[in-house]
Design a protein around this motif. Structure first.
Motif, PDB file in Angstrom:
ATOM      1  N   ALA A 657       0.808  -1.219   0.000  1.00  0.00           N
ATOM      2  CA  ALA A 657       0.000   0.000   0.000  1.00  0.00           C
ATOM      3  C   ALA A 657       0.841   1.269   0.000  1.00  0.00           C
ATOM      4  N   THR A 658       2.047   1.222   0.598  1.00  0.00           N
ATOM      5  CA  THR A 658       2.847   2.434   0.761  1.00  0.00           C
ATOM      6  C   THR A 658       3.692   2.776  -0.454  1.00  0.00           C
ATOM      7  N   GLN A 800      -4.199  16.091  10.318  1.00  0.00           N
ATOM      8  CA  GLN A 800      -4.396  16.240   8.872  1.00  0.00           C
ATOM      9  C   GLN A 800      -5.015  14.989   8.286  1.00  0.00           C
ATOM     10  N   ALA A 801      -4.581  13.809   8.761  1.00  0.00           N
ATOM     11  CA  ALA A 801      -5.125  12.551   8.258  1.00  0.00           C
ATOM     12  C   ALA A 801      -6.598  12.414   8.610  1.00  0.00           C
ATOM     13  N   ARG A 802      -6.978  12.860   9.825  1.00  0.00           N
ATOM     14  CA  ARG A 802      -8.393  12.791  10.205  1.00  0.00           C
ATOM     15  C   ARG A 802      -9.249  13.696   9.316  1.00  0.00           C
ATOM     16  N   GLN A 803      -8.699  14.833   8.926  1.00  0.00           N
ATOM     17  CA  GLN A 803      -9.454  15.763   8.084  1.00  0.00           C
ATOM     18  C   GLN A 803      -9.523  15.294   6.628  1.00  0.00           C
ATOM     19  N   ASP A 804      -8.363  14.885   6.077  1.00  0.00           N
ATOM     20  CA  ASP A 804      -8.301  14.544   4.648  1.00  0.00           C
ATOM     21  C   ASP A 804      -8.569  13.073   4.372  1.00  0.00           C
ATOM     22  N   ARG A 805      -8.386  12.236   5.403  1.00  0.00           N
ATOM     23  CA  ARG A 805      -8.527  10.781   5.296  1.00  0.00           C
ATOM     24  C   ARG A 805      -7.443  10.168   4.413  1.00  0.00           C
ATOM     25  N   TYR A 806      -6.355  10.886   4.232  1.00  0.00           N
ATOM     26  CA  TYR A 806      -5.189  10.321   3.554  1.00  0.00           C
ATOM     27  C   TYR A 806      -3.951  11.072   4.022  1.00  0.00           C
ATOM     28  N   VAL A 807      -2.788  10.464   3.781  1.00  0.00           N
ATOM     29  CA  VAL A 807      -1.511  11.142   3.988  1.00  0.00           C
ATOM     30  C   VAL A 807      -0.727  11.049   2.682  1.00  0.00           C
ATOM     31  N   GLU A 808       0.302  11.894   2.552  1.00  0.00           N
ATOM     32  CA  GLU A 808       1.073  11.945   1.313  1.00  0.00           C
ATOM     33  C   GLU A 808       2.560  11.749   1.592  1.00  0.00           C
ATOM     34  N   THR A 809       3.246  11.207   0.597  1.00  0.00           N
ATOM     35  CA  THR A 809       4.703  11.174   0.645  1.00  0.00           C
ATOM     36  C   THR A 809       5.245  12.531   0.200  1.00  0.00           C
ATOM     37  N   ARG A 813       2.584  10.921  -3.432  1.00  0.00           N
ATOM     38  CA  ARG A 813       1.849   9.650  -3.405  1.00  0.00           C
ATOM     39  C   ARG A 813       0.904   9.682  -2.202  1.00  0.00           C
ATOM     40  N   ARG A 814      -0.319   9.180  -2.404  1.00  0.00           N
ATOM     41  CA  ARG A 814      -1.300   9.206  -1.321  1.00  0.00           C
ATOM     42  C   ARG A 814      -1.562   7.795  -0.784  1.00  0.00           C
ATOM     43  N   LEU A 815      -1.785   7.724   0.530  1.00  0.00           N
ATOM     44  CA  LEU A 815      -2.289   6.504   1.149  1.00  0.00           C
ATOM     45  C   LEU A 815      -3.561   6.876   1.895  1.00  0.00           C
ATOM     46  N   TYR A 816      -4.677   6.298   1.452  1.00  0.00           N
ATOM     47  CA  TYR A 816      -5.963   6.597   2.063  1.00  0.00           C
ATOM     48  C   TYR A 816      -6.145   5.762   3.329  1.00  0.00           C
ATOM     49  N   LEU A 817      -6.732   6.368   4.346  1.00  0.00           N
ATOM     50  CA  LEU A 817      -6.881   5.758   5.667  1.00  0.00           C
ATOM     51  C   LEU A 817      -8.361   5.705   6.015  1.00  0.00           C
ATOM     52  N   THR A 818      -9.006   4.638   5.618  1.00  0.00           N
ATOM     53  CA  THR A 818     -10.463   4.556   5.790  1.00  0.00           C
ATOM     54  C   THR A 818     -10.883   4.469   7.248  1.00  0.00           C
TER      55      THR A 818
END
Length: 920
Positions: A657-658, A800-809, A813-818
């Motif tokens: 995933a990463t 930021q992850a709670r707001q966007d529901r993803y993080v970036e490299t 590159r994005r990893l979505y965090l459902t």
């Protein structure tokens, strides 16, 4: 029409008992029972193949009493305890199901039926059709227009009409029907001597259970007497029989999305339970990034739905597919390809192995719903005459080798390698739908073509098993008649083109993702193809000697274990180990199984070994030695390609995933590095005569990325000064000068540095270092006090992850965090840990991919005497001419260090040796 169900819910406890009683009592060579385990997994795989659900839940009964036990203390009192050999299979089964990526659900104080009833009801309320896989007649009460049952033992479906036909009453009367009859197995009281016919007759005559109760005096004979005697018990029977549909759950049906499978864990389990059938299907599953046994489209057998022609399929638009058997038709298509700005290209082959696969046919598409299949080597009896293979390939070669003629495919790395075997060097690879899906959202779905077609086009594609069969009787593509082969092959090209038209605009709409796709993933395709085809030389004699030494070591460990235990025992049997540990040797109970028995899990063995107990340590070492033999020293020599004399792995871009690469056949990422036995295996990786091995490894890359992302002043200063970061951390936390830090203090600081990246808690740190939890917490607190920028970065990233529901490299590159906002604490915490780690691990993955592209470009442009032969974690491995080794090493290090600009130096450490271990 199983594909119509969005939600599939599995009565796993029911599966387990049915498999145990219906299937053979299989055991491994070590005596471990596996019959029920393998039976359940086979039923699960078949169900998933036939349904390809968007959402799936595998539901087990949780250990302990339920609310029904509180209502009626005699509930299920007649049931015998679970047999030991079945109980032994339960934990492995759950571990495998989780590794398959399937959501596994256990809710205390209720039964699996109640959880399934609640989820099915909620799904129906959301308009989602649900399929419940069970053999339990009680579940018939749940059936309605949106909820259907399937019995996988008999492949029978129960809709409302089916319930009425089978039981004689509709679903809404099943509770009344069951209450009247009672249940001797669950010890639910009913009316004695009231069987199915009597229950149906009473319900038909009196309407429902209340009607039967109110007219009890009218019913004559002995059965009437029994009814009147049971009147006080019937409300209890109804309460016990009724499936709850309002269980408090922290998850909704739409939370039950399957995750990508953990291939390595699955492989380890399948090897342990000695299931060749499951290992074979896993091999296909791991080839998402390799090939299907015909075409390389990532249509992995056993991962996506199988033949849905017979089961009913999604409606697809009318398609114009041609089978090209004469020169005039081929010439027409050749001209269309020459005029096209972009065309979809796909090969059909006779093997999975890209180093052995020959082209059987080619499919192409230029416009949606139009495609052509050009058969070249179908040789079954009665096969029609086909165009000359060499002439067709020679005609296509200028197009395929022209970098200005843009090509599109699904997993084009496989096609590129197959074409190279046929003398064609593919260029102009512009798009790959597997990689488009992966870059768009690596966790949204599997990235094989069948899964993508279902998700993005709502189309059930023709599956390979549909045209080729399966198992021992499966045909290779050259054996498949054209009337079935051609539509399958042409559809691949057509669907790939239409997937591109769906996915590419989504990526273009997010510029950072478009850059990752254009600048990293697509340019990496030919690089990986070249590395794979180059392969690596191994010393089979050395591995043979190691295998013999490991066998001797395993035998020695067995004898020592028998001496510690006071007699011989099966070292693979949890039951026998448990008896020796806790009954005979009186070892402390570290943990218990869900049924309350002392656990002998690997974690328990490790804890007991840490505490100084000899037998657990011997068993663990024996397992490690045995795994090295079976996975590497015995297996690698058999994988040498007879034509090249080298081993050729398969790298997978669209699995982790990463963004990290993974590999299989063999898996180079898992060769141990910390043990002496593991390092010896690396000594068997050798260069050609006159060459040396060169290994270049990024040093502490994730910590350097943490320093860059957090901007912490002390971390930046330590790296800028070239300090030993672990010694510098210990000095900062303990208030010492770096030269005063002991090796033990440095080890603790290293554990903190890496532990924080991976979300380790103070509890985990305490266990790793063998210290008290409060001491570990003090260490963590001191760390954050000295490196406040790290804590700020972590807090901001979580928010930021709670707001966007993803993080970036760093590269976008994005990893979505459902699960980042999930109400379940465990799921939410795991997502928060991923939010911290993914930007660093993903950035490291992006950097080494960029380095591979730059190094490959230098090699092809300057043509120095070096070949890139492996990528393992943060390391690149090369085979280089002996006289050029030092100069090449310096240049490669410079290229790798220039792959990214960070606020701290990127350091690459290189080594040169006569084998991989020496170079590393």
């Amino acid at each position: 029409m199983l594909a119509q169900y969005a939600v599939v819910l599995v009565d796993a406890s029911g599966y387990l008992f049915r498999a145990y009683h219906a299937l053979p009592k299989l055991t491994t060579s070590k005596g471990e029972a596996t019959g029920a385990l393998i039976g359940v997994l086979s039923m699960l795989r078949k169900l998933i193949d036939e349904t390809a659900p968007a959402y799936i839940g595998v539901v087990f009964d949780a250990p302990g009493p339920t609310f029904r036990d509180a209502i009626y203390t005699e509930y299920k009192a007649n049931r015998p305890p679970m047999p030991d050999e079945l109980r032994e299979q339960l934990d492995p089964l759950k571990a495998i199901i989780r590794a398959m990526g399937l959501p596994l659900i256990e809710i205390p104080e209720v039964e699996a039926d109640d959880v399934i009833g609640t989820l099915a009801t909620r799904a129906a309320q959301q308009g989602l059709r649900t399929l419940i896989s069970t053999g339990d007649k009680d579940m018939a009460q749940l059936v309605d227009e949106r909820i259907t049952l399937i019995n996988t033992m008999t492949d029978s479906l129960l809709d409302p009409a089916g319930v009425k036909t089978k039981f004689g009453v509709p679903p809404e009367r099943i509770i009344d029907y069951l209450s009247l009859m009672g249940d001797s197995i669950d010890n639910i009281p009913g009316v004695p001597k009231c069987g199915p016919k009597t229950a149906v007759k009473w319900i038909e005559h009196y309407g429902d259970l209340d009607g039967v109760i109110s007219h009890a005096d009218e019913i004559k004979g002995k059965v009437g007497e029994n009814l009147r005697a049971a009147l006080d018990q019937l409300p209890l029977a109804r309460e016990l029989t009724t499936i709850k549909r309002d269980v408090t759950l922290d998850l909704a049906p739409t939370d039950l999305q399957p995750s990508p499978p953990d291939e390595e864990t699955l492989r380890a389990w399948y090897e342990r339970i000695e299931s060749k059938r499951l290992l074979a299907t896993l091999t296909e599953g791991e080839r998402q990034d390799s090939a299907s046994s015909s075409d390389g489209n990532g249509n992995t057998l056993g991962q996506s739905s199988t033949n849905q022609h017979a089961l009913g399929r999604s409606q697809r638009p009318a398609a114009d597919y041609q089978t090209i058997l004469n020169q005039a038709e081929f010439d027409d298509w050749l001209e269309r390809l020459r005029q096209a700005e972009l065309f979809a290209f796909d090969t059909e082959t006779n093997a999975l192995d890209y180093m052995r696969a020959d082209i059987v046919g080619i499919s192409v598409a230029v416009d949606p719903h139009q495609a052509a299949y050009i058969p070249l080597a179908h040789d079954y009896p009665g096969a029609p005459d086909q165009l000359n293979r060499n002439q067709v390939l020679n005609a296509l070669k200028p197009l395929l080798e022209d970098p200005e003629r843009l090509k599109l495919g699904q997993n084009l790395k496989f096609d590129m390698s197959v074409c190279a075997r046929a003398g064609i060097t593919m260029q102009g690879i512009a798009h790959d739908t597997m990689l488009q899906s992966y870059v768009l959202d690596s966790t949204a779905t599997r990235h094989d073509m069948d899964s993508l077609a279902k998700k993005y086009l709502d189309q059930d594609t023709i599956k390979f098993e549909t045209v080729a069969g399966k198992g021992a009787k499966q045909l290779t593509f050259n054996q498949i008649p054209l009337e079935t082969a051609a539509p399958y092959a042409a559809e691949d090209a057509d669907v790939t083109l239409r997937l591109h038209q769906n996915l590419w605009p989504r990526i273009e709409a997010i510029p950072s993702l478009a850059r990752v796709y254009r600048e990293i993933e697509i340019p990496l395709v030919p690089v990986l193809s070249r590395i794979e085809r180059t392969g690596v030389r191994i010393d089979s004699d050395e591995l043979g000697a190691q295998s013999r030494a490991l066998a001797e070591r395993a035998a020695e460990l067995e004898e020592r274990a028998y001496a510690e235990a006071g007699g011989r025992f099966n070292m693979g049997s949890p039951k026998q180990i448990g008896a020796i540990f806790f009954d005979q040797l009186k070892l402390p109970v570290v943990a218990k199984t869900p049924k309350g028995a002392p656990s002998t899990s690997e974690a328990v063995l490790e804890k007991l070994a840490e505490d100084g107990y000899a037998l657990p340590r011997l068993i663990l070492e024996h397992r490690g030695v045995s795994k090295l033999r079976s996975t590497y020293t015995d297996k690698l020599p058999a994988m040498v390609n007879p034509q090249t004399g080298r081993v050729h792995t398969s790298y997978h871009q669209a699995v982790a995933a990463t963004g990290r690469l993974s590999s299989s056949d063999p898996n180079l990422q898992n060769i141990p590095i910390r043990s002496e036995a593991g390092r010896r295996i690396r000594r068997a990786f050798i260069p050609e005569p006159g060459c040396r091995m060169l290994a270049a490894d990024y040093s502490q890359i994730e910590l350097r990325i943490m320093a860059h992302l957090s901007g912490d002043e002390r971390l930046l200063a330590a790296f800028a000064a070239g300090q030993d970061i672990h010694r510098a951390t210990a000095a900062e936390i303990l208030g010492l000068q770096p030269e005063e830090v002991t090796n033990e203090q440095r080890r603790s600081a290293k554990a903190v540095n890496f532990g924080l990246i991976y979300g380790m808690s103070a509890f985990g740190l305490a266990r790793q270092l063998g210290i008290e939890r409060q001491e570990a917490q003090d260490y963590v607190d001191a760390y954050f006090a000295r490196y406040p920028g790290v804590r700020v970065f972590m807090d901001k990233t979580r928010e930021q992850a709670r707001q966007d529901r993803y993080v970036e490299t760093l590269f976008g590159r994005r990893l979505y965090l459902t699960n980042i906002g999930h109400s379940n604490h465990q799921l939410r915490s795991a997502a928060e840990r991923t939010a911290i780690n993914a930007p660093m691990q993903g950035t490291a993955a992006d950097i080494i991919k960029r380095a591979m592209i730059q190094v490959d470009s230098w090699i092809r442009t300057e043509q120095p005497p070096v070949q890139m032969i492996m990528q393992v974690h943060d390391e690149l491995v090369f085979e280089v001419a002996e006289e050029a080794a030092d100069a090449v090493s310096s240049h490669i290090c410079a290229l790798m260090q220039g792959a990214a600009e960070l606020a701290v130096p990127l350091l690459v450490e290189a080594g040169i040796g006569d084998n991989w271990d020496e170079a590393h």
